[in-house]
Design a protein around this motif. Structure first.
Motif, PDB file in Angstrom:
ATOM      1  N   ALA B  25       9.447   1.666   6.406  1.00 17.09           N
ATOM      2  CA  ALA B  25      10.448   0.652   6.087  1.00 17.09           C
ATOM      3  C   ALA B  25       9.773  -0.619   5.601  1.00 17.09           C
ATOM      4  O   ALA B  25       8.693  -0.976   6.078  1.00 17.09           O
ATOM      5  CB  ALA B  25      11.294   0.357   7.319  1.00 17.09           C
ATOM      6  N   SER B  26      10.435  -1.311   4.679  1.00 18.03           N
ATOM      7  CA  SER B  26       9.861  -2.528   4.099  1.00 18.03           C
ATOM      8  C   SER B  26       9.876  -3.700   5.079  1.00 18.03           C
ATOM      9  O   SER B  26       9.181  -4.700   4.857  1.00 18.03           O
ATOM     10  CB  SER B  26      10.617  -2.897   2.819  1.00 18.03           C
ATOM     11  OG  SER B  26      11.996  -3.111   3.094  1.00 18.03           O
ATOM     12  N   GLN B  27      10.651  -3.587   6.135  1.00 19.74           N
ATOM     13  CA  GLN B  27      10.638  -4.557   7.233  1.00 19.74           C
ATOM     14  C   GLN B  27      11.055  -3.834   8.502  1.00 19.74           C
ATOM     15  O   GLN B  27      11.578  -2.716   8.451  1.00 19.74           O
ATOM     16  CB  GLN B  27      11.526  -5.757   6.933  1.00 19.74           C
ATOM     17  CG  GLN B  27      12.971  -5.420   6.650  1.00 19.74           C
ATOM     18  CD  GLN B  27      13.747  -6.637   6.181  1.00 19.74           C
ATOM     19  OE1 GLN B  27      14.270  -7.383   6.997  1.00 19.74           O
ATOM     20  NE2 GLN B  27      13.815  -6.847   4.879  1.00 19.74           N
ATOM     21  N   GLY B  28      10.833  -4.456   9.622  1.00 16.23           N
ATOM     22  CA  GLY B  28      11.108  -3.815  10.903  1.00 16.23           C
ATOM     23  C   GLY B  28      12.569  -3.455  11.088  1.00 16.23           C
ATOM     24  O   GLY B  28      13.457  -4.247  10.770  1.00 16.23           O
ATOM     25  N   ILE B  29      12.808  -2.246  11.583  1.00 14.16           N
ATOM     26  CA  ILE B  29      14.170  -1.775  11.808  1.00 14.16           C
ATOM     27  C   ILE B  29      14.354  -1.298  13.249  1.00 14.16           C
ATOM     28  O   ILE B  29      15.258  -0.512  13.543  1.00 14.16           O
ATOM     29  CB  ILE B  29      14.566  -0.651  10.816  1.00 14.16           C
ATOM     30  CG1 ILE B  29      13.600   0.542  10.915  1.00 14.16           C
ATOM     31  CG2 ILE B  29      14.622  -1.185   9.396  1.00 14.16           C
ATOM     32  CD1 ILE B  29      14.063   1.760  10.113  1.00 14.16           C
ATOM     33  N   ASN B  30      13.489  -1.789  14.140  1.00 20.05           N
ATOM     34  CA  ASN B  30      13.554  -1.330  15.529  1.00 20.05           C
ATOM     35  C   ASN B  30      13.512   0.202  15.554  1.00 20.05           C
ATOM     36  O   ASN B  30      12.607   0.796  14.985  1.00 20.05           O
ATOM     37  CB  ASN B  30      14.776  -1.914  16.220  1.00 20.05           C
ATOM     38  CG  ASN B  30      14.719  -3.430  16.263  1.00 20.05           C
ATOM     39  OD1 ASN B  30      13.852  -4.013  16.885  1.00 20.05           O
ATOM     40  ND2 ASN B  30      15.653  -4.076  15.561  1.00 20.05           N
ATOM     41  N   SER B  67       8.662   3.497  15.519  1.00 21.37           N
ATOM     42  CA  SER B  67       9.510   2.324  15.701  1.00 21.37           C
ATOM     43  C   SER B  67       8.973   1.227  14.803  1.00 21.37           C
ATOM     44  O   SER B  67       7.823   1.301  14.343  1.00 21.37           O
ATOM     45  CB  SER B  67       9.557   1.854  17.153  1.00 21.37           C
ATOM     46  OG  SER B  67       8.301   1.371  17.541  1.00 21.37           O
ATOM     47  N   GLY B  68       9.804   0.233  14.562  1.00 27.59           N
ATOM     48  CA  GLY B  68       9.351  -0.851  13.702  1.00 27.59           C
ATOM     49  C   GLY B  68       9.439  -0.499  12.235  1.00 27.59           C
ATOM     50  O   GLY B  68      10.523  -0.537  11.650  1.00 27.59           O
ATOM     51  N   THR B  69       8.307  -0.157  11.634  1.00 21.95           N
ATOM     52  CA  THR B  69       8.300   0.140  10.204  1.00 21.95           C
ATOM     53  C   THR B  69       7.797   1.527   9.854  1.00 21.95           C
ATOM     54  O   THR B  69       7.875   1.918   8.683  1.00 21.95           O
ATOM     55  CB  THR B  69       7.448  -0.885   9.436  1.00 21.95           C
ATOM     56  OG1 THR B  69       6.093  -0.800   9.915  1.00 21.95           O
ATOM     57  CG2 THR B  69       7.975  -2.301   9.614  1.00 21.95           C
ATOM     58  N   GLN B  90      18.066   4.086   7.397  1.00 23.88           N
ATOM     59  CA  GLN B  90      18.010   2.964   8.343  1.00 23.88           C
ATOM     60  C   GLN B  90      19.404   2.406   8.545  1.00 23.88           C
ATOM     61  O   GLN B  90      20.184   2.271   7.600  1.00 23.88           O
ATOM     62  CB  GLN B  90      17.014   1.895   7.893  1.00 23.88           C
ATOM     63  CG  GLN B  90      17.394   1.082   6.672  1.00 23.88           C
ATOM     64  CD  GLN B  90      18.364  -0.053   6.957  1.00 23.88           C
ATOM     65  OE1 GLN B  90      18.506  -0.501   8.103  1.00 23.88           O
ATOM     66  NE2 GLN B  90      19.054  -0.530   5.915  1.00 23.88           N
ATOM     67  N   LEU B  91      19.715   2.108   9.819  1.00 21.70           N
ATOM     68  CA  LEU B  91      21.017   1.527  10.165  1.00 21.70           C
ATOM     69  C   LEU B  91      20.821   0.207  10.909  1.00 21.70           C
ATOM     70  O   LEU B  91      21.690  -0.225  11.666  1.00 21.70           O
ATOM     71  CB  LEU B  91      21.806   2.510  11.029  1.00 21.70           C
ATOM     72  CG  LEU B  91      22.039   3.879  10.383  1.00 21.70           C
ATOM     73  CD1 LEU B  91      21.059   4.910  10.920  1.00 21.70           C
ATOM     74  CD2 LEU B  91      23.462   4.355  10.620  1.00 21.70           C
ATOM     75  N   ASN B  92      19.687  -0.433  10.664  1.00 22.38           N
ATOM     76  CA  ASN B  92      19.411  -1.705  11.336  1.00 22.38           C
ATOM     77  C   ASN B  92      20.233  -2.842  10.745  1.00 22.38           C
ATOM     78  O   ASN B  92      20.646  -3.763  11.467  1.00 22.38           O
ATOM     79  CB  ASN B  92      17.922  -2.026  11.214  1.00 22.38           C
ATOM     80  CG  ASN B  92      17.537  -3.296  11.932  1.00 22.38           C
ATOM     81  OD1 ASN B  92      17.462  -3.335  13.156  1.00 22.38           O
ATOM     82  ND2 ASN B  92      17.290  -4.348  11.167  1.00 22.38           N
ATOM     83  N   SER B  93      20.443  -2.798   9.433  1.00 17.95           N
ATOM     84  CA  SER B  93      21.171  -3.866   8.776  1.00 17.95           C
ATOM     85  C   SER B  93      21.801  -3.356   7.498  1.00 17.95           C
ATOM     86  O   SER B  93      21.373  -2.349   6.929  1.00 17.95           O
ATOM     87  CB  SER B  93      20.243  -5.038   8.465  1.00 17.95           C
ATOM     88  OG  SER B  93      19.205  -4.639   7.600  1.00 17.95           O
ATOM     89  N   PHE B  94      22.827  -4.088   7.062  1.00 21.19           N
ATOM     90  CA  PHE B  94      23.476  -3.743   5.798  1.00 21.19           C
ATOM     91  C   PHE B  94      22.712  -4.355   4.625  1.00 21.19           C
ATOM     92  O   PHE B  94      22.202  -5.473   4.736  1.00 21.19           O
ATOM     93  CB  PHE B  94      24.918  -4.262   5.790  1.00 21.19           C
ATOM     94  CG  PHE B  94      25.812  -3.572   6.767  1.00 21.19           C
ATOM     95  CD1 PHE B  94      26.401  -4.275   7.809  1.00 21.19           C
ATOM     96  CD2 PHE B  94      26.068  -2.206   6.664  1.00 21.19           C
ATOM     97  CE1 PHE B  94      27.217  -3.643   8.716  1.00 21.19           C
ATOM     98  CE2 PHE B  94      26.884  -1.563   7.564  1.00 21.19           C
ATOM     99  CZ  PHE B  94      27.464  -2.285   8.597  1.00 21.19           C
TER     100      PHE B  94
END
Lengths: 122, 107
Positions: B25-30, B67-69, B90-94
């Motif tokens: 992932a390009s940034q952390g997504i837990n 986890s994370g990225t 990823q479902l961390n953010s829209f």
């Protein structure tokens, strides 16, 4: 059994509109967020939009924002996607999908419909 | 937007092999990451959610970690029915995003 059945796809000219439906059965529709995901021919999956379980919150991808409108009728266990100002790049298989967790616990999509094909062409 | 990069894009393997796919992932997504399997002409099928939780009914040869990225999906011993395309999500953010997919083919 738990099932989602999409309908409403077809061939439409650029600039025209189409409304997709997704009929749900086998679960308490009104307690789950619902999504639309599309897949262009030979391409990967693209998330399109979400409606919260109660219909109070919607989010759209930038590629469809302002053109597509999502709604749900919890009394009819049905999800809708109104697609306006259609473009060639909207051509895809459109899937509706159910969230795994209820009441907004968005951790995955556990049930998918079979998909409905939308082709935008003159 | 969070970008997910899957590697490899294509993998050729044999029945019985152990294979691992990576999703970055390009940034952390837990741990808000899911894995899906898709066969031609079919809808995606959920395998793993919350990075490492096996969906009920999915064979135990599938496992997820990370986890994370950085996240991985491992199939411990390939079966004939496992040859398909695999996507991370990823479902961390829209907006919710998917990786570009890893196509797994029979060697």
């Amino acid at each position: 059994q738990v099932q989602l059945v999409e309908s409403g796809g077809g061939v439409v000219q650029p600039g025209r509109s189409l409304r997709l439906s997704c009929a749900a059965s086998g679960f308490t529709f009104s307690t789950y967020g619902m999504h639309w995901v599309r897949q262009a021919p030979g391409k990967g999956l693209e998330w399109v939009a979400i409606t919260s379980y109660d219909g109070d919150n919607m989010y759209y991808s930038d590629s469809v924002k302002g053109r597509f409108n999502l709604s749900r009728d919890n009394s009819k266990n049905t999800l809708y996607l109104q697609m306006n100002s259609l473009r060639a790049e909207d051509s895809a298989v459109y899937y509706c999908a159910k969230e795994l967790g209820d009441y907004g616990e968005m951790n995955a999509f556990d049930i998918w419909g079979q998909g409905t094909v939308v082709t935008v062409s003159s | 937007d969070i970008q997910l990069t899957q590697s490899p894009s294509f993998l050729s393997a044999s029945v019985g092999d152990r294979v691992t796919f990576t999703c970055r992932a390009s940034q952390g997504i837990n741990s808000y990451l899911a894995w899906y399997q898709q066969k031609p002409g079919k809808a995606p099928k959920l395998l793993i959610y919350a990075a490492s939780t096996l969906r009920s009914g999915v064979p135990s040869r599938f496992s997820g970690s990370g986890s994370g990225t950085e996240f991985t999906l491992t199939i411990s011993s390939l079966q004939p029915e496992d040859f398909a395309t695999y996507y991370c999500q990823q479902l961390n953010s829209f907006p919710i995003t998917f990786g570009q997919g890893t196509r797994l083919e029979i060697k």
